[in-house]
Design an enzyme around this catalytic site. Structure first.
Site, mmCIF file in Angstrom:
data_model
loop_
_atom_site.group_PDB
_atom_site.id
_atom_site.type_symbol
_atom_site.label_atom_id
_atom_site.label_comp_id
_atom_site.label_asym_id
_atom_site.label_seq_id
_atom_site.Cartn_x
_atom_site.Cartn_y
_atom_site.Cartn_z
ATOM 1 N N THR A 73 33.066 41.522 49.286
ATOM 2 C CA THR A 73 34.199 42.316 48.811
ATOM 3 C C THR A 73 35.073 42.756 49.980
ATOM 4 O OG1 THR A 73 33.069 43.091 46.815
ATOM 5 C CG2 THR A 73 34.872 44.451 47.649
ATOM 6 N N SER A 190 28.192 36.430 50.964
ATOM 7 C CA SER A 190 27.391 37.647 50.816
ATOM 8 C C SER A 190 25.912 37.314 50.935
ATOM 9 C CB SER A 190 27.677 38.290 49.448
ATOM 10 O OG SER A 190 26.991 39.503 49.301
ATOM 11 N N HIS A 192 23.135 38.910 49.849
ATOM 12 C CA HIS A 192 22.161 39.159 48.778
ATOM 13 C C HIS A 192 22.232 38.144 47.644
ATOM 14 C CE1 HIS A 192 24.471 41.205 45.410
ATOM 15 N NE2 HIS A 192 25.371 41.253 46.372
ATOM 16 N N CYS A 311 29.191 43.475 38.061
ATOM 17 C CA CYS A 311 30.254 44.394 38.474
ATOM 18 C C CYS A 311 30.987 45.007 37.293
ATOM 19 C CB CYS A 311 31.253 43.661 39.370
ATOM 20 S SG CYS A 311 30.481 42.902 40.802
#
Length: 365
Positions: A73, A190, A192, A311
């Site tokens: 993000t 990212s 994870h 999200c």
């Protein structure tokens, strides 16, 4: 419990956990140093960070520069907010891209959201019609987080380069799963989503791309683009996860293909959302007309799956991704997403499918 929500997050790899433990550093250790300090402990921590940087970068195109961030993000925001010119993107992009519209427009730049084809892929004709010499950036996903569809990245890059625009690729769902070899200018990833720790990601900047303006100021520890003290533990965990992904690349592809075949057979009477061909097969987004997904999830509480992206969960709104495919609100709200990967077994998929199908039949479907 059976975990089938790999698009939301992935289990931490044992190798990543082991790598992180060393750099968590208690008071009696010599591994808690600040990696930006000049003394021996600082240099040790800095060496761990650079080893991790090499391992993470090994799964990305050669050349360029890798900047650690708090996650994808931040990486996406850094480029979207800090690159000049108008922005073009697509209706199925992640909120980390789409929600930057307000900031970009407040800077006096245009932010254009284009449609996708009925199978969920970026509409190249729409891009060709919309792009102008004033376009500075085209943002596009490699693999969609909700429906698993793979975008035609090479043609997107070619169209953008023809007018001198840069390309930002959200490779969060692709990194460590499929080759990321596109000639993009910026790539966001990212940890994870590839069995690394939460709280760390990276921005890859191509060798010919101009660095974006920083989002954060106050030290410029990461190549003067990002300020803040890096966590050697998080970096080491990301690096270890990347190394495991690289070493097991072919094996994971074969394993996921096997699980996909089992799942498709088990859910043969469900409708598939998105392309059946151009996709990552660890993502199965399916629907049944009239399905009450909230009830289904309650009845199958031992199966961890999703009704959309993590999200947007709990918003009550139909998925913007499924709506972009042309599905009605009713169809979008009758869809579920199953995600599987490295640590999922065939028995997991078979058992989960049996529970989900039984619960759906109890709704009369």
């Amino acid at each position: 419990m059976i975990y089938l929500d790999y698009q939301a997050t992935t289990p931490l790899a044992p190798e990543a956990r082991e790598a992180m433990l060393r750099w968590l550093g208690g008071p009696d250790s010599d591994t808690f140093g600040n990696p930006h300090s000049p003394h021996r402990m600082g240099r040790m921590a800095a060496a761990a960070v650079e080893t991790a940087r090499e391992r993470v970068g090994a799964l990305l195109p050669e050349g360029g520069k890798l900047i650690f961030t708090s996650g994808a993000t931040e990486a996406l925001n850094m480029v979207l907010q800090g690159t000049p010119g108008d922005v073009i993107t697509f209706a199925t992009e992640h909120a980390a891209v789409l929600d930057c519209a307000k900031v970009v427009e407040a800077q006096g730049r245009r932010f254009t959201v284009l449609p996708v084809t009925p199978d969920g892929r970026a509409d190249l004709d729409a891009l060709q019609a919309a792009i102008t010499p004033q376009t500075g950036l085209v943002a596009v996903m490699a693999i969609n987080n909700e429906i698993g569809v793979r975008n035609p990245l090479a043609p997107v890059v070619a169209i953008a380069q023809a007018v001198g625009a840069r390309v930002l690729v959200d490779a969060v769902q692709a990194y460590g799963k499929v080759p990321v070899e596109v000639a993009a200018d910026y790539i966001a990833i990212s940890a994870h989503k590839v069995h690394g720790p939460k709280g760390i990601g990276a921005l890859w900047i191509g060798p010919d791309a101009s660095p974006p303006l920083p989002l954060l100021w106050g030290g410029g520890q990461e190549a003067s683009l990002r300020s803040g003290t890096l966590s050697p533990a998080l970096c080491a965990g990301f690096g270890a996860a990347a190394q495991v992904a690289q070493e097991g690349f072919s094996e994971q592809l074969f394993h996921v293909e096997h699980l996909w075949n089992i799942a498709r057979e088990a859910f043969a009477d469900w409708e598939l959302n998105g392309s059946a061909v151009d996709r990552w097969r660890g993502n199965l987004n399916i629907r049944k007309e009239g399905l009450d997904v909230a009830r289904l999830m309650s009845d199958c509480r031992n199966v961890m799956f999703s009704a959309g992206s993590a999200c947007a969960s709990g918003s009550g709104r139909p998925s913007h991704v499924l709506r972009a495919l042309g599905l009605s609100d009713r169809q979008a709200k009758s869809s579920i997403r199953l995600g599987f990967g490295r640590y999922t077994t065939a028995q997991d998929v078979e058992s989960a499918a049996a529970m989900i199908n039984t619960a759906a039949k109890e709704q009369g479907l």
